[in-house]
Design a protein around this motif. Sequence first.
Motif, PDB file in Angstrom:
ATOM      1  N   LEU A   1      37.738  27.021  61.914  1.00 34.51           N
ATOM      2  CA  LEU A   1      39.102  27.156  62.660  1.00 34.51           C
ATOM      3  C   LEU A   1      40.203  27.857  62.003  1.00 34.51           C
ATOM      4  N   VAL A   2      40.299  26.953  60.523  1.00 32.99           N
ATOM      5  CA  VAL A   2      41.215  27.279  59.677  1.00 32.99           C
ATOM      6  C   VAL A   2      40.866  28.890  59.186  1.00 32.99           C
TER       7      VAL A   2
ATOM      8  N   LEU B   1      49.610  26.441  62.891  1.00 36.57           N
ATOM      9  CA  LEU B   1      49.923  25.552  61.848  1.00 36.57           C
ATOM     10  C   LEU B   1      51.046  24.973  61.864  1.00 36.57           C
ATOM     11  N   SER B   2      52.081  25.466  62.664  1.00 35.79           N
ATOM     12  CA  SER B   2      53.442  24.733  62.740  1.00 35.79           C
ATOM     13  C   SER B   2      53.351  23.303  63.256  1.00 35.79           C
ATOM     14  N   LEU B   3      52.059  23.054  63.922  1.00 35.64           N
ATOM     15  CA  LEU B   3      51.957  21.909  64.587  1.00 35.64           C
ATOM     16  C   LEU B   3      51.350  20.791  63.708  1.00 35.64           C
ATOM     17  N   PRO B   4      51.415  19.490  63.584  1.00 31.20           N
ATOM     18  CA  PRO B   4      50.542  18.833  62.801  1.00 31.20           C
ATOM     19  C   PRO B   4      49.003  18.558  63.157  1.00 31.20           C
ATOM     20  N   ILE B   5      48.131  18.545  62.310  1.00 28.47           N
ATOM     21  CA  ILE B   5      46.751  18.359  62.672  1.00 28.47           C
ATOM     22  C   ILE B   5      46.346  16.754  62.437  1.00 28.47           C
ATOM     23  N   ILE B   6      45.711  15.970  63.504  1.00 27.67           N
ATOM     24  CA  ILE B   6      45.526  14.693  63.396  1.00 27.67           C
ATOM     25  C   ILE B   6      43.999  14.390  63.320  1.00 27.67           C
ATOM     26  N   VAL B   7      43.683  13.889  62.332  1.00 30.52           N
ATOM     27  CA  VAL B   7      41.955  13.730  62.213  1.00 30.52           C
ATOM     28  C   VAL B   7      41.797  12.184  62.356  1.00 30.52           C
TER      29      VAL B   7
ATOM     30  N   ALA C   1      34.114  12.598  62.434  1.00 31.52           N
ATOM     31  CA  ALA C   1      35.687  13.126  62.543  1.00 31.52           C
ATOM     32  C   ALA C   1      35.881  13.803  63.877  1.00 31.52           C
ATOM     33  N   ALA C   2      36.942  13.341  64.268  1.00 30.57           N
ATOM     34  CA  ALA C   2      37.352  14.394  65.456  1.00 30.57           C
ATOM     35  C   ALA C   2      38.886  14.530  65.175  1.00 30.57           C
ATOM     36  N   ALA C   3      38.931  16.023  64.968  1.00 31.37           N
ATOM     37  CA  ALA C   3      40.388  16.566  64.649  1.00 31.37           C
ATOM     38  C   ALA C   3      40.895  17.218  65.797  1.00 31.37           C
ATOM     39  N   HIS C   4      42.094  16.832  65.730  1.00 32.54           N
ATOM     40  CA  HIS C   4      43.111  17.232  66.955  1.00 32.54           C
ATOM     41  C   HIS C   4      43.857  18.056  66.402  1.00 32.54           C
ATOM     42  N   ALA C   5      43.732  19.671  66.964  1.00 33.53           N
ATOM     43  CA  ALA C   5      44.916  20.509  66.557  1.00 33.53           C
ATOM     44  C   ALA C   5      45.088  21.625  67.764  1.00 33.53           C
ATOM     45  N   PHE C   6      46.039  22.307  67.585  1.00 34.15           N
ATOM     46  CA  PHE C   6      46.433  23.267  68.688  1.00 34.15           C
ATOM     47  C   PHE C   6      46.287  24.640  68.241  1.00 34.15           C
TER      48      PHE C   6
ATOM     49  N   PRO D   1      42.429  24.661  77.450  1.00 32.10           N
ATOM     50  CA  PRO D   1      43.235  26.149  77.490  1.00 32.10           C
ATOM     51  C   PRO D   1      44.815  25.829  77.943  1.00 32.10           C
ATOM     52  N   GLN D   2      45.142  24.828  78.739  1.00 27.88           N
ATOM     53  CA  GLN D   2      46.110  24.679  79.242  1.00 27.88           C
ATOM     54  C   GLN D   2      47.283  24.269  78.253  1.00 27.88           C
ATOM     55  N   SER D   3      46.736  23.381  77.527  1.00 30.63           N
ATOM     56  CA  SER D   3      47.663  22.657  76.375  1.00 30.63           C
ATOM     57  C   SER D   3      47.580  23.297  74.890  1.00 30.63           C
ATOM     58  N   ARG D   4      46.187  24.086  74.947  1.00 28.42           N
ATOM     59  CA  ARG D   4      45.892  24.922  73.852  1.00 28.42           C
ATOM     60  C   ARG D   4      45.356  23.733  72.654  1.00 28.42           C
ATOM     61  N   ARG D   5      45.046  22.827  73.239  1.00 25.60           N
ATOM     62  CA  ARG D   5      44.366  21.573  72.281  1.00 25.60           C
ATOM     63  C   ARG D   5      43.101  21.899  72.128  1.00 25.60           C
ATOM     64  N   VAL D   6      42.730  21.882  70.691  1.00 24.08           N
ATOM     65  CA  VAL D   6      41.022  21.881  70.550  1.00 24.08           C
ATOM     66  C   VAL D   6      40.898  20.686  69.666  1.00 24.08           C
ATOM     67  N   VAL D   7      39.679  20.073  70.026  1.00 25.03           N
ATOM     68  CA  VAL D   7      39.168  18.880  69.529  1.00 25.03           C
ATOM     69  C   VAL D   7      38.049  19.139  68.621  1.00 25.03           C
ATOM     70  N   ALA D   8      38.073  19.390  67.448  1.00 25.28           N
ATOM     71  CA  ALA D   8      36.878  19.599  66.495  1.00 25.28           C
ATOM     72  C   ALA D   8      36.098  18.671  65.988  1.00 25.28           C
ATOM     73  N   LEU D   9      34.821  18.564  66.064  1.00 20.84           N
ATOM     74  CA  LEU D   9      33.986  17.241  65.787  1.00 20.84           C
ATOM     75  C   LEU D   9      32.958  17.754  64.718  1.00 20.84           C
ATOM     76  N   ALA D  10      32.879  16.672  64.051  1.00 27.20           N
ATOM     77  CA  ALA D  10      31.705  16.692  62.707  1.00 27.20           C
ATOM     78  C   ALA D  10      31.108  15.480  62.408  1.00 27.20           C
ATOM     79  N   ALA D  11      29.966  15.349  62.545  1.00 23.50           N
ATOM     80  CA  ALA D  11      29.091  14.242  62.323  1.00 23.50           C
ATOM     81  C   ALA D  11      28.316  14.296  61.039  1.00 23.50           C
ATOM     82  N   ILE D  12      28.376  13.400  60.018  1.00 22.55           N
ATOM     83  CA  ILE D  12      27.401  13.504  58.909  1.00 22.55           C
ATOM     84  C   ILE D  12      26.818  11.961  58.443  1.00 22.55           C
ATOM     85  N   ASP D  13      25.882  12.084  57.792  1.00 19.80           N
ATOM     86  CA  ASP D  13      25.547  10.860  57.076  1.00 19.80           C
ATOM     87  C   ASP D  13      26.507  10.653  55.941  1.00 19.80           C
TER      88      ASP D  13
END
Length: 346
Positions: free
Chosen positions: A161-162, A169-175, A239-244, A300-312
């Motif tokens: 996404l980056v 990127l004017s809004l904070p990203i919480i992971v 990881a669940a990354a919350h961004a807009f 799409p209403q809030s433009r919030r995307v939750v990006a997920l990544a799973a690892i060992d």
Amino acid sequence: MSSLKVSIIGASGYVGGELLRLLLDHPEVEIQQVTSSSHLGEYVYQQHPNLRKRTSLKFSDPNQVTPCDVLFLAMPHGESQRKINQYAQTAPKIIDLSADFRLRDASLYTQYYGETHQAPEWLGRFVYGLPELHREEMRQASYISGVGCNATAANLALYPLVKAGVLDLSLPIIVDVKVGSSEGGATPNAGSHHPERSSVVRTFSSYGHRHTAEVIQELGLKAVHLTMTSVDLVRGALAAAHAFTLPDVTEKDLWKIYRQWSESEPFIRLVKDRRGVHRVPEPKILAGSNYVDVGFDFDPQSRRVVALAAIDNLMKGAAGSAVQAMNLMCGFEETTGLTFSGLHPI
């Protein structure tokens, strides 16, 4: 062609054990020495029982390592930087799995690790050890750092996404990162004692975790915050990354970004199904694997995307990425020794 001679300093911990497991089956590698001060003279399988009948190696003295082609450093944080000049005389190529050479900025190291770096002149000589971000640099590198397991999950959740430039990127990203107990290493403490650790959902770092520095550095983000929570799992990180997103970004755009990225990467798998138990990334089925399962959801209403990544966390978050980096550094096929897909059920 003769085999690549490798040695591991600090091979008695969980990450050292995973390195051994992977390298014993690597067709291009011969393990020359494995060291441990606390288990000197013991057979490797006495600390890593899964390796019984796989090797007769014994732990040797870390002060008596002989020259080799590639030297893996799997020691506690802070030790590699104090002896890096000595290790550089032992091998022309080094992969350090500690945090000592992950950050290029000595002041960022001091900020997040609370101490002055002992070899700041070496920081710029190491390539950060995540192949998905630094593949071409690794092909020319002599020194490669390790990666933080939590940082790896966060970086791979957010990277596509980056890179595509679709985040606001004017809004904070919480992971939010959920992690298993093996992240704490093989040395027990009060918090890892079974009656205290079993069945927990315990937030142990609400903000300011050290691995945040790697996300800041690698993704160029200024307003990114990581929260770490222990869960009742031995291996794994999610990881669940919350961004807009920026205005006008659609779910179709996100699908295209993730598909193109996952199709171009040997260890990235896109997991986003409409139904079924395994419709989202799940670290449990990645145990022992170098794969990364990524996914996303979008409002799409809030433009919030939750990006997920799973690892060992011990594999892609440590030993697996290190062997992948060695493959690139030494001109081998990138996936050599790393194609185990995990187990199901487990």
